[in-house]
Design a protein around this motif. Structure first.
Motif, short mmCIF file in Angstrom:
data_model
loop_
_atom_site.label_atom_id
_atom_site.label_comp_id
_atom_site.label_asym_id
_atom_site.label_seq_id
_atom_site.Cartn_x
_atom_site.Cartn_y
_atom_site.Cartn_z
N LEU A 141 0.72 -1.41 0.33
CA LEU A 141 -0.30 -0.26 0.17
C LEU A 141 1.10 1.31 0.09
CD1 LEU A 141 -1.61 -2.38 2.47
CD2 LEU A 141 -2.76 -0.96 1.31
N THR A 142 0.54 1.99 -1.22
CA THR A 142 1.18 3.41 -1.30
C THR A 142 0.31 4.83 -1.42
OG1 THR A 142 3.07 2.24 -2.77
CG2 THR A 142 2.82 4.41 -2.81
N PRO A 143 0.50 5.48 -0.08
CA PRO A 143 0.68 7.10 0.07
C PRO A 143 0.06 7.32 -1.05
CG PRO A 143 2.50 6.74 1.48
CD PRO A 143 2.23 5.67 0.90
N THR A 144 -1.31 8.41 -1.47
CA THR A 144 -1.61 8.68 -2.81
C THR A 144 -2.02 10.15 -2.10
OG1 THR A 144 -3.97 8.11 -2.68
CG2 THR A 144 -2.36 6.42 -3.92
N GLY A 145 -1.74 10.63 -1.35
CA GLY A 145 -2.14 12.30 -0.91
C GLY A 145 -1.14 12.61 0.26
N GLU A 146 -1.65 13.82 0.35
CA GLU A 146 -0.76 14.35 1.51
C GLU A 146 -0.66 13.88 2.68
OE1 GLU A 146 0.45 18.45 0.03
OE2 GLU A 146 0.70 18.41 -2.01
N SER A 147 -2.09 14.38 3.42
CA SER A 147 -1.90 14.06 4.57
C SER A 147 -1.64 12.72 4.62
CB SER A 147 -3.78 13.97 3.89
OG SER A 147 -4.31 13.21 3.82
N ALA A 150 3.40 10.38 5.83
CA ALA A 150 4.21 10.34 7.22
C ALA A 150 3.81 8.99 7.10
CB ALA A 150 3.99 11.92 7.52
N ALA A 151 2.99 8.22 6.96
CA ALA A 151 2.97 7.30 7.13
C ALA A 151 3.40 6.14 6.17
CB ALA A 151 0.99 6.59 6.92
N TYR A 172 8.87 3.59 6.33
CA TYR A 172 9.32 5.48 5.37
C TYR A 172 10.47 6.36 6.11
CZ TYR A 172 7.91 10.51 6.19
OH TYR A 172 7.90 11.99 5.65
N ASP A 173 11.42 6.58 5.42
CA ASP A 173 12.25 7.16 5.04
C ASP A 173 13.70 6.44 5.84
OD1 ASP A 173 13.84 10.14 4.73
OD2 ASP A 173 13.75 10.81 6.44
N GLY A 174 13.21 5.35 5.47
CA GLY A 174 14.61 4.09 5.65
C GLY A 174 14.22 3.47 7.16
N GLU A 175 13.59 3.98 7.74
CA GLU A 175 13.02 3.24 8.62
C GLU A 175 12.10 2.20 9.14
OE1 GLU A 175 14.03 3.72 11.83
OE2 GLU A 175 15.83 5.56 11.05
#
Length: 208
Positions: A141-147, A150-151, A172-175
């Motif tokens: 699952l890949t986030p498609t919106g700015e809100s 962060a997930a 997220y961001d390598g974590e």
């Protein structure tokens, strides 16, 4: 030559289907899996979920109980989270603190909003079927919106016989944080709600 290319394309597609990923049918299958997982949780008005959190060297047991949209979540012996569906009370027993905030209803993070942790359809996530084999399937699952940016990316592994989740991974961001899902069961009794008296002497931090 054209006939040969069509044959090669068909052979490749059949191979991908065997692994659980091929075009529209794979997307349909991913949607079917997500829908059946969500339906299973919606059918239970009250239920409990046990899990284990794994992140680098950190590992701890946890769980949560849901009752008609409200919940109590715990991590180890030091942290509890309570919600009445509108307000979230995060209790840190080690520090003697209670953090109060509005519930983020759009969140699908199991540690932030467990009520909707497995309800991804009609959310701001695009989904794909990574693989399906040996009675299991993995949906990315890949986030498609700015809100929901962060997930980060979520990977859900499901037992396809019971259509119950086996694990969640948040990247997220390598974590990376992995949730190993254990027992899931309906419960007929109510769970303990937030009680200010039980936190006498704690510092209350209100972000509302």
């Amino acid at each position: 030559m054209i006939a040969r290319m069509k044959w090669v394309r068909m052979a490749v597609c059949m191979a991908l289907l065997a692994g659980g990923v091929c075009g529209a049918s794979a997307a349909d299958r991913a949607g079917e899996i997500l829908g059946r997982v969500a339906d299973g949780f919606r059918a239970m008005k009250r239920y409990t979920v046990r899990f284990e959190v794994v992140a680098d060297d950190y590992r701890t047991a946890g769980g949560y109980a849901v009752s008609d949209g409200n919940y109590r979540l715990f991590l180890g012996d030091d942290a509890e989270v309570f919600s009445d569906g509108k307000v979230r009370y995060e209790v840190d027993h080690r520090r003697g603190e209670v953090t109060i905030a509005d519930v983020n209803r759009s969140s699908r993070n199991i540690l932030e909003n467990p009520v909707r942790a497995f309800d991804f359809l009609d959310s701001e996530y695009a989904f794909t079927l990574e693989w399906e084999r040996d009675g299991k399937a993995s949906v990315r699952l890949t986030p498609t919106g700015e809100s929901n940016a962060a997930a980060g990316v979520i990977t859900l592994v499901v037992d396809t016989a019971s259509m119950r989740p086996q694990s969640l991974a948040y990247d997220y961001d390598g974590e990376r944080v992995e949730i190993l899902v254990g027992e899931i069961e309906p419960r007929a009794d109510a769970y303990r709600a937030f009680d200010r008296k039980a936190c006498a002497g704690y510092e209350f931090i209100d972000f509302r």
